[in-house]
Motif scaffolding. Sequence first.
Motif, short mmCIF file in Angstrom:
data_model
loop_
_atom_site.label_atom_id
_atom_site.label_comp_id
_atom_site.label_asym_id
_atom_site.label_seq_id
_atom_site.Cartn_x
_atom_site.Cartn_y
_atom_site.Cartn_z
N SER A 1 0.09 4.25 0.93
CA SER A 1 -0.16 5.21 2.01
C SER A 1 0.56 4.84 3.30
CB SER A 1 -1.65 5.33 2.27
OG SER A 1 -2.17 4.08 2.71
N THR A 2 1.10 3.63 3.42
CA THR A 2 1.76 3.18 4.64
C THR A 2 3.01 4.02 4.94
OG1 THR A 2 0.94 0.95 4.23
CG2 THR A 2 2.71 1.18 5.83
N PRO A 3 3.89 4.27 3.98
CA PRO A 3 5.07 5.12 4.31
C PRO A 3 4.67 6.54 4.72
CG PRO A 3 5.42 4.00 2.21
CD PRO A 3 4.01 3.71 2.62
N THR A 4 3.61 7.05 4.12
CA THR A 4 3.14 8.39 4.48
C THR A 4 2.64 8.42 5.90
OG1 THR A 4 2.49 8.73 2.18
CG2 THR A 4 1.60 10.25 3.79
N LEU A 5 1.86 7.43 6.29
CA LEU A 5 1.36 7.35 7.67
C LEU A 5 2.51 7.18 8.66
CD1 LEU A 5 -1.85 5.17 7.22
CD2 LEU A 5 -1.71 7.61 7.67
N ALA A 6 3.51 6.43 8.29
CA ALA A 6 4.67 6.21 9.17
C ALA A 6 5.43 7.53 9.37
CB ALA A 6 5.58 5.13 8.60
N MET B 1 0.83 -1.18 0.00
CA MET B 1 0.00 0.00 0.00
C MET B 1 0.88 1.25 0.00
SD MET B 1 -3.37 -0.41 1.72
CE MET B 1 -4.33 -1.83 1.63
#
Length: 90
Positions: free
Chosen positions: A3-8, A1
């Motif tokens: 969006s996972t690095p952005t959320l991290a 996904m």
Amino acid sequence: MPSTPTLALIALGLVVVIVIAVRVLRSLRRLARARTLVGDGVGDGIGLLKARRAALKVAFAERRREQPARTRANPAYDRRGGGDRRITNG
């Protein structure tokens, strides 16, 4: 996904902001405590100076009272010369 690095990164940024905010608040508390201590010390010093000034005023006033009053005789009211020499209108 994708969006996972952005959320991290957002979570890491929030953690960093919280850590910085805690450090700043701790520093501000220390600064306020130091400011209070300095203000108290300055206030005490000012109080002592005011007390010394008042004591000096009293001491000078007492010294002035001990000296006899030096006044020059007023010739208009000098009765040793024979009466009142005031100028009158009539």
